[in-house]
Enzyme design. Structure first.
Site, PDB file in Angstrom:
ATOM      1  N   ARG B  51       0.846  -1.192   0.000  1.00 47.33           N
ATOM      2  CA  ARG B  51       0.000   0.000   0.000  1.00 47.33           C
ATOM      3  C   ARG B  51       0.882   1.243   0.000  1.00 47.33           C
ATOM      4  O   ARG B  51       2.052   1.188   0.361  1.00 47.33           O
ATOM      5  CB  ARG B  51      -0.925  -0.021   1.214  1.00 47.33           C
ATOM      6  CG  ARG B  51      -0.164  -0.042   2.515  1.00 47.33           C
ATOM      7  CD  ARG B  51      -1.119  -0.157   3.710  1.00 47.33           C
ATOM      8  NE  ARG B  51      -1.534  -1.544   3.905  1.00 47.33           N
ATOM      9  CZ  ARG B  51      -2.175  -1.983   4.990  1.00 47.33           C
ATOM     10  NH1 ARG B  51      -2.490  -1.145   5.963  1.00 47.33           N
ATOM     11  NH2 ARG B  51      -2.506  -3.240   5.100  1.00 47.33           N
ATOM     12  N   ASP B  53       0.589   5.441   1.306  1.00 44.89           N
ATOM     13  CA  ASP B  53      -0.229   6.295   2.170  1.00 44.89           C
ATOM     14  C   ASP B  53      -0.914   7.412   1.405  1.00 44.89           C
ATOM     15  O   ASP B  53      -0.553   7.724   0.268  1.00 44.89           O
ATOM     16  CB  ASP B  53       0.657   6.933   3.250  1.00 44.89           C
ATOM     17  CG  ASP B  53       0.888   5.990   4.404  1.00 44.89           C
ATOM     18  OD1 ASP B  53       0.145   4.998   4.516  1.00 44.89           O
ATOM     19  OD2 ASP B  53       1.816   6.247   5.194  1.00 44.89           O
ATOM     20  N   ARG B 198       9.965   7.933   4.568  1.00 44.50           N
ATOM     21  CA  ARG B 198       9.671   9.317   4.978  1.00 44.50           C
ATOM     22  C   ARG B 198      10.432   9.699   6.250  1.00 44.50           C
ATOM     23  O   ARG B 198      10.852  10.850   6.413  1.00 44.50           O
ATOM     24  CB  ARG B 198       8.172   9.507   5.155  1.00 44.50           C
ATOM     25  CG  ARG B 198       7.439   9.498   3.811  1.00 44.50           C
ATOM     26  CD  ARG B 198       5.944   9.370   3.971  1.00 44.50           C
ATOM     27  NE  ARG B 198       5.383  10.439   4.776  1.00 44.50           N
ATOM     28  CZ  ARG B 198       4.134  10.444   5.248  1.00 44.50           C
ATOM     29  NH1 ARG B 198       3.321   9.418   4.991  1.00 44.50           N
ATOM     30  NH2 ARG B 198       3.701  11.459   5.953  1.00 44.50           N
TER      31      ARG B 198
END
Lengths: 247, 247
Positions: B51, B53, B198
């Site tokens: 996935r 975000d 990130r």
């Protein structure tokens, strides 16, 4: 009072054009809101070099407004950019002559129209480039553009629903630039009628796609009839890049 | 039944991430809708490499699904791209082995994180580049990144709210590329924990801004504590660029 001249950029994709309208988000509405806030609730008039349509972008739109404040340039930039939404940015601001007028004193403009020739349109530029996957013959577009240079009655390249009487304008240059998959048309002239750049872009593209001959352009100009020209190219390929002021 | 492997791109700014959720627009939701339409109302399962975000982009996400149809590649591409919204594009599709699995067989990924160092953020890239107007010392970031290369327990670089037990991953490379005002971090590894890229981007940027020393990175890894690392960088700078499959 001081008159300030500001150069602004905006992403047209989130706006119903430049000019204020009832119930829709426009660039002018955001500018008025922020200037009113900075002037403690006092309404401040804003004048732009011209309106841009819904979806049309600007990298060098020019506006003017009057203010009683004496604030250094960097502080003005910060005050405006902090309050404006991120799809409008002030790039420059300076004091102008007290009679400077962003619209009436504009004596030339540069617009840029951007196509992408990528096989598949990029999700990242779908609001900023117009996708043309077919082969484009740029040399035919260059050839066709010659007939538009100089001073002409551009009635054939003006949206039918306009009140403008004098449709004589001067085009100083039309250049084509290829940047990888992108094809840009850069057009510079004394002024442009409603939809004029988009109708020129649409008509020249039809020449590039072999749907019209370069020789037709002179006849289209002579016809002074909107129906003689090609389709109006999509709004989201168009950028107001520069406004010239000699005063 | 045939198993198809497709490479897709999407602009994350209009989605609440990849994975289907109640009441929000997601990439998976759009894919399922289009595949159901193409399969005459039959639900088709779609599996992605992982996935992404909310706000995170992809230029090379990989998915698989099964279909009874035998359709040439170009027709598949057209059928999907015509029906999908323009912020998702299929770039490639091919028949895979019947047991190919987009998630379980992924044995490496490349992510790219993009900053822009422009003085004023561009209205046109505000959802696609993270704006850092301060001076960045890229050589310090490169130096700091060395401590992350190789196989480590990356607990310090994993969002606290995760159920994953094994936090050992291998990073093969971290490169910095400067493209004009843009600064990119390209990171390639065996796999990435939740928010790992990130948090690495955010921590290395703090080094580039002289808020941390390059030497701290080894200590941060050793701490195995999320609080030891820096801030999680914004979602909209992150792109899933490539998924590796050796099978």
């Amino acid at each position: 009072m001081k008159r300030l001249k500001a150069t602004i950029a905006y992403d047209g994709s989130g706006f119903s054009g430049y000019q204020i309208q009832l119930k829709t988000r426009t660039v002018q509405l955001e500018l008025l809101r922020v200037l009113k806030e900075l002037h403690k609730g006092q309404q401040v008039e804003v004048v732009a070099s011209g309106r841009t349509d819904s979806g049309v972008h600007a990298t060098g739109q020019v506006i003017h407004f009057d203010t009683p404040f004496t604030i250094p340039k960097d502080s003005w930039m910060r005050a405006l950019n902090v309050r404006l939404p991120q799809d409008i940015r002030v790039h420059d601001i300076e004091e102008a002559a007290p009679d400077f007028h962003a619209r009436y004193h504009a004596d030339g403009k540069i617009y840029r129209y951007k196509w992408t020739r990528s096989k598949i349109i990029s999700p990242f530029t779908r609001h900023h480039l117009v996708h043309v996957p077919q082969a484009i013959d740029v040399s035919r577009m260059q050839q066709a553009a010659q007939a538009l240079l100089g001073t002409h009655d551009f009635s054939s390249f003006c949206a039918a629903n306009t009140n403008v009487v004098d449709k004589v304008r001067t085009i100083w240059r039309i250049d084509f630039e290829e940047h990888g998959e992108e094809l840009h048309m850069v057009i510079e002239g004394s002024g442009f009628l409603y939809n004029m750049v988009r109708i020129i872009a649409g008509t020249l593209l039809e020449v590039g796609l072999n749907r019209r001959e370069p020789e037709e352009l002179a006849e289209i100009v002579a016809a002074r009839d909107r129906d003689a020209a090609g389709k109006t190219a999509a709004a989201h390929g168009l950028y107001l890049e520069k406004v010239h002021y000699s005063r």
